[in-house]
Design a protein around this motif. Sequence first.
Motif, PDB file in Angstrom:
ATOM      1  N   THR A 154      -6.935  -2.056   5.342  1.00 40.53           N
ATOM      2  CA  THR A 154      -7.610  -3.141   4.638  1.00 40.53           C
ATOM      3  C   THR A 154      -7.714  -4.408   5.479  1.00 40.53           C
ATOM      4  OG1 THR A 154      -5.525  -3.876   3.680  1.00 40.53           O
ATOM      5  CG2 THR A 154      -6.803  -2.269   2.435  1.00 40.53           C
TER       6      THR A 154
ATOM      7  N   VAL B  68      -5.409  -6.656   5.696  1.00 42.94           N
ATOM      8  CA  VAL B  68      -4.673  -7.749   5.053  1.00 42.94           C
ATOM      9  C   VAL B  68      -3.375  -7.987   5.820  1.00 42.94           C
ATOM     10  CG1 VAL B  68      -3.602  -8.547   2.923  1.00 42.94           C
ATOM     11  CG2 VAL B  68      -5.703  -7.185   2.844  1.00 42.94           C
ATOM     12  N   GLU B  69      -3.086  -9.226   6.092  1.00 43.51           N
ATOM     13  CA  GLU B  69      -1.848  -9.596   6.799  1.00 43.51           C
ATOM     14  C   GLU B  69      -0.790  -9.992   5.791  1.00 43.51           C
ATOM     15  OE1 GLU B  69      -2.524 -12.618   9.620  1.00 43.51           O
ATOM     16  OE2 GLU B  69      -3.745 -11.369  10.973  1.00 43.51           O
ATOM     17  N   PHE B  70       0.395  -9.493   5.985  1.00 45.79           N
ATOM     18  CA  PHE B  70       1.541  -9.806   5.137  1.00 45.79           C
ATOM     19  C   PHE B  70       2.579 -10.535   6.005  1.00 45.79           C
ATOM     20  CE2 PHE B  70      -0.522  -6.136   3.323  1.00 45.79           C
ATOM     21  CZ  PHE B  70      -0.604  -6.448   1.974  1.00 45.79           C
TER      22      PHE B  70
ATOM     23  N   ARG C 113       0.394  -6.289   9.338  1.00 44.18           N
ATOM     24  CA  ARG C 113      -0.995  -6.254   8.870  1.00 44.18           C
ATOM     25  C   ARG C 113      -1.368  -4.819   8.507  1.00 44.18           C
ATOM     26  NH1 ARG C 113      -5.763  -5.312  11.504  1.00 44.18           N
ATOM     27  NH2 ARG C 113      -4.640  -5.247  13.471  1.00 44.18           N
ATOM     28  N   ASN C 114      -2.035  -4.689   7.389  1.00 50.62           N
ATOM     29  CA  ASN C 114      -2.507  -3.375   6.947  1.00 50.62           C
ATOM     30  C   ASN C 114      -3.739  -3.016   7.770  1.00 50.62           C
ATOM     31  OD1 ASN C 114      -3.364  -1.044   5.594  1.00 50.62           O
ATOM     32  ND2 ASN C 114      -2.804  -1.858   3.582  1.00 50.62           N
TER      33      ASN C 114
ATOM     34  N   PRO D 247      -0.221 -10.960  -0.453  1.00 51.14           N
ATOM     35  CA  PRO D 247      -0.945 -11.442   0.726  1.00 51.14           C
ATOM     36  C   PRO D 247      -0.800 -12.957   0.857  1.00 51.14           C
ATOM     37  CG  PRO D 247      -2.489 -10.988  -1.021  1.00 51.14           C
ATOM     38  CD  PRO D 247      -1.152 -10.590  -1.546  1.00 51.14           C
TER      39      PRO D 247
ATOM     40  N   GLU E 117       0.832  -1.193   0.000  1.00 50.19           N
ATOM     41  CA  GLU E 117       0.000   0.000   0.000  1.00 50.19           C
ATOM     42  C   GLU E 117       0.864   1.239   0.000  1.00 50.19           C
ATOM     43  OE1 GLU E 117      -3.178   0.009  -0.318  1.00 50.19           O
ATOM     44  OE2 GLU E 117      -3.443  -2.152  -0.277  1.00 50.19           O
TER      45      GLU E 117
ATOM     46  N   GLU F 163      -9.045  -9.481  -1.669  1.00 49.15           N
ATOM     47  CA  GLU F 163      -8.908 -10.528  -0.670  1.00 49.15           C
ATOM     48  C   GLU F 163      -8.157 -11.718  -1.262  1.00 49.15           C
ATOM     49  OE1 GLU F 163     -12.755 -11.543   0.629  1.00 49.15           O
ATOM     50  OE2 GLU F 163     -13.124  -9.615   1.660  1.00 49.15           O
ATOM     51  N   VAL F 164      -7.697 -12.507  -0.404  1.00 49.63           N
ATOM     52  CA  VAL F 164      -6.929 -13.677  -0.828  1.00 49.63           C
ATOM     53  C   VAL F 164      -7.886 -14.724  -1.373  1.00 49.63           C
ATOM     54  CG1 VAL F 164      -5.374 -15.488  -0.101  1.00 49.63           C
ATOM     55  CG2 VAL F 164      -5.185 -13.191   0.864  1.00 49.63           C
TER      56      VAL F 164
ATOM     57  N   SER G 149      -1.220 -17.899  -5.032  1.00 48.20           N
ATOM     58  CA  SER G 149      -0.797 -16.508  -4.979  1.00 48.20           C
ATOM     59  C   SER G 149       0.602 -16.357  -5.498  1.00 48.20           C
ATOM     60  CB  SER G 149      -0.899 -15.995  -3.543  1.00 48.20           C
ATOM     61  OG  SER G 149      -0.079 -16.800  -2.717  1.00 48.20           O
TER      62      SER G 149
END
Length: 678
Positions: free
Chosen positions: A154, A156-158, A150-151, A40, A2, A106-107, A61
């Motif tokens: 959003t 979302v976890e990275f 994690r964002n 992600p 991001e 999303e994943v 992914s």
Amino acid sequence: MEDASDSFEVVPSEGPGAEQSPASSQGEAVGEAEDPAEEPLLPESADNEQSEEGWDQQSPSQNSLLPENTANGTERASMIEDNETFTETNFDETDQSENQEHFLGEVIQSDYHMPDIITVSVQTGLDSFQDVLVKIERPSYNKPFLGGFRNVSTGVEFHNAGSQTKPKKRPDKGIQLFCKATQTVMEKNKPQQTRNTTSTQMTKIGLYVSNMTDKLITPGKYFTAEEYHKRRLEAVIVLQKYFRRWYAINLVQNLKEQRRLRLELEAQEELQKKKEKEDKLRREYEKKLNPKTKEDFELLYHDLELWMQEETERINRTFTGAERKAALCALLEEETQLIACIGMHKLDANLENQQKSILHLLGKCAQPKRWKAYDGRITEMDTKDNLRGKELLEIYQSISTKDIPKDERTSVLLTLKCTVEEHECTLTEEIVALIDREVDLMSRGVKECNLEGLRKRICTLFLQYIKIPEFNPRVAGFVKVPQDPLKLYKNVYFCPSCEKYLAPTEFLIPANSHTIGRCRSCYRLDNEARKREAYFKYRLILENLRKSEADYQDDSKIVFLVQLPDLQYLIEKVWNCQSALSACSDLYDLVMVRWDKQREWSPWNTILLTKEEADAHLKICNLQKTYEGPFIYRIEQKHIRAKNYFSQIPAMSSVLHRGNNQANANTYKKHNSSKSKK
């Protein structure tokens, strides 16, 4: 990833990879992607499917950059240059843009499973392609969770990406290593006593404290530090006095106890010596009263000679002239009677000893063979030879027995007749004739006293029968006279006194003798008639000396060359029949030992001492420091005298010269060593 304005929340790590920084983890997750958006990834679950499905969940992914036809296991790509790897190949931009939409959303979880082997079509020319089989390596371990972020916007976890290669194993050092001690804290509990704070409450306004239990304390006499230390010193002196008194009492009691035990031990030793001496005198008296051996008769003749010398001196001192001659004649007559009495005892002893020797010989023939087994037990075996000897022994004992009934005597004679008739010869015929004669005389009622001569003849002839190896094989090893006449010409010497040819063992050869000389019986007869010397005590000393020298195990030879006359001269002439230290003259208590225990025994390396003195002497390491100079000089003079006498003996002279050469060599070495030190 991001925009930079977006806020991120770092996800804490629970595995070993938690120590990696977010920046480094972020770099590993991004790779070389142009879009700043992160890839992600699903967090790994704690279930058992994490290890197997973790790779599959990330595969879509991660493989979303590949074209869709890779799902079928086939890929077509352009030609790969030599300087370009397979993973750096650029794929179609349309596929990338489609897959990037999934990164921002999303994943997406798909059911795609990577096959074990995929086929990749590689362009090798302008219009040529080649299919290459690529084997997919499955991870054999669970990928560790390395943390991530994690964002917040959003949600979302990275996750931080890890290497797809196996971790490099450390080489095994062969030692089990532990790191627990470096990661834990060593704690120690130690109890401590803290101060107890107290206070005193006094009476004041609004508070009354009773003084009924109070005490009035008055100060004592003040004393200085010098007075204090003086009092301590006096107290220490008092304690020392009592301790020293207690210690002295115990010491004196211990000394008294040791003195009492020592006196008791000395009294017991003195009593033991006295008892042993009395036993020796009693045995010697019994030997003189009932002589049986040759040594006993030697002592008897020696005492007769001592008595004759005392009586002769008394007669010469008290009488003169005709009275003296008459007294000497009476003394000679008495001596003759005593000699005749001793001769009668000797005949009886010879008969008894002869009968004992015969039974001893027959007992040896009847003994079974014996040997010692590995476990220490004695094994016996009867052979036909020793059974024959046992049979002959029983017959001889039966015919030698006196005062038996006529029936038993007749049965014994018949058994003897059957035994000797097995072999036909002149001896057996004579024995059979004598047996028939005795049986005939007994049947006629002849008295037993008239049959003694006949019975002795039968015993003598049967003994000759037993000593023949043809009739008794076991006797061949015990008979002194060899059966082969040719062996008599070897090792046989002539005695000029009795004019007999005897074996070498029958001759007594002194150390200073150059010829064979007389035999033992002639030498003993001459000693009984003239000198009448007793060698029994000297024989005991010589036997003890040879036994002690054999215990050293240093190959000593001189002690076995010395005979009884030589030892008698050494004791009587050199040492005067007394101990060198205590002047004890009892030969039963005296022994000869080495003067210097490091050298072989010889007449010039010996000393005559009592048994107790000899034990103490052998424990000495340095003779020069133990004994005084005059005593050592006196001993050396005796050694020189003995050396001069024994140097005349041929057997001793060679040993003496060899010892002198060795001593000179040792002296020369010491002299050279002292010169080199100077």
